[in-house]
Design an enzyme around this catalytic site. Sequence first.
Site, PDB file in Angstrom:
ATOM      1  N   GLU A  38       0.866  -1.193   0.000  1.00 25.62           N
ATOM      2  CA  GLU A  38       0.000   0.000   0.000  1.00 25.62           C
ATOM      3  C   GLU A  38       0.904   1.246   0.000  1.00 25.62           C
ATOM      4  O   GLU A  38       1.957   1.257   0.663  1.00 25.62           O
ATOM      5  CB  GLU A  38      -0.826  -0.049   1.298  1.00 25.62           C
ATOM      6  CG  GLU A  38      -1.750   1.111   1.557  1.00 25.62           C
ATOM      7  CD  GLU A  38      -2.458   0.967   2.930  1.00 25.62           C
ATOM      8  OE1 GLU A  38      -2.068   0.096   3.758  1.00 25.62           O
ATOM      9  OE2 GLU A  38      -3.422   1.717   3.170  1.00 25.62           O
ATOM     10  N   LYS A 109      -9.459   2.152  -1.721  1.00 27.97           N
ATOM     11  CA  LYS A 109      -9.657   1.508  -0.416  1.00 27.97           C
ATOM     12  C   LYS A 109     -10.998   1.887   0.215  1.00 27.97           C
ATOM     13  O   LYS A 109     -11.284   3.062   0.454  1.00 27.97           O
ATOM     14  CB  LYS A 109      -8.506   1.898   0.509  1.00 27.97           C
ATOM     15  CG  LYS A 109      -8.471   1.168   1.836  1.00 27.97           C
ATOM     16  CD  LYS A 109      -7.203   1.552   2.609  1.00 27.97           C
ATOM     17  CE  LYS A 109      -7.026   0.760   3.879  1.00 27.97           C
ATOM     18  NZ  LYS A 109      -5.792   1.144   4.581  1.00 27.97           N
ATOM     19  N   CYS A 142      -5.006  -3.482   2.615  1.00 29.19           N
ATOM     20  CA  CYS A 142      -4.721  -3.510   4.046  1.00 29.19           C
ATOM     21  C   CYS A 142      -5.953  -3.759   4.917  1.00 29.19           C
ATOM     22  O   CYS A 142      -6.472  -4.852   4.947  1.00 29.19           O
ATOM     23  CB  CYS A 142      -3.963  -2.250   4.456  1.00 29.19           C
ATOM     24  SG  CYS A 142      -2.994  -2.522   5.955  1.00 29.19           S
ATOM     25  N   VAL A 169       0.060  -2.332  10.723  1.00 34.51           N
ATOM     26  CA  VAL A 169       0.663  -1.988  12.011  1.00 34.51           C
ATOM     27  C   VAL A 169       0.118  -2.868  13.144  1.00 34.51           C
ATOM     28  O   VAL A 169       0.783  -3.078  14.136  1.00 34.51           O
ATOM     29  CB  VAL A 169       0.479  -0.489  12.350  1.00 34.51           C
ATOM     30  CG1 VAL A 169       1.307   0.383  11.437  1.00 34.51           C
ATOM     31  CG2 VAL A 169      -0.983  -0.066  12.301  1.00 34.51           C
TER      32      VAL A 169
END
Length: 263
Positions: A38, A109, A142, A169
């Site tokens: 990404e 997205k 993601c 993350v």
Amino acid sequence: MKAAVVQTSPLFGRIRENIEGAIKVIEKLDAELIVLPELFSTGYQFKSRPEMLKLAEDAEGGYATGRLTEVARKKKSFIVAGIAERSGGKAYNSSVLVGPKGLMGIYRKAHLFWDEKKIFTPGDTPFEVYDTGKARIGMMICFDWLFPEAARTLALKGADIICHPSNLVLPYCPAAMITRSIENRVFSLTANRVGEEARIRGKSLKFIGMSQIVSPGGELLFRAGGKKAVAMAVEIEPKDARKKNITPVNDIIKDRRRDLFQL
Ligand code: ACM
């Protein structure tokens, strides 16, 4: 066919260096499908929407798409990559699919994560499937991993392979994407980044790496480590994703009890 994930360590805002670095890796890869992370060209942690708009570019005719198309043409391959996409007055966290003939698809997205909600416009593109000849390819980005409807929609539309550019993350996605593959019997290629960005006081982001390639049966064909940039290609048979039976009498698509589901 050979399919690859490229795990990069982009430098924030250094678009040319990030693109040329990724292209050097792609040029050495023996693969017909290559997935990049990404926002691979810009980096992730924008301080503001105006800062992002300065770094965003058009998908059609933009520099990143153009350079990726050149290398796709040279290698006769298909590349999926995440970019900050400007379109009119809006900007999206997008993923492009390019092939030897140029731009084939754009996915914007749908599920924006955390501060992305302040930076980007939520995606307005449907979850679409593109036929490259050897495989039917879908894209999600993601945080879409946490919404099983995204992968399910791609599977219902006939995707063999879910390409999943990421900047992860949180720790959950690598395991969850194995489930996404099993529950839809599709390949999934998650390309994540490594490194850290701490451009906003008190908000240091550490990206977990662990890019991976998963088979329709949930077999982990490759998983990267959490620290280094790395690329890996594996041989896959996309048509394996068209067999939806998990036992002789259980087809995971046909067995769904839609009459009992609350949609
Ligand atoms: C993410 O969606 N980049 C966590």
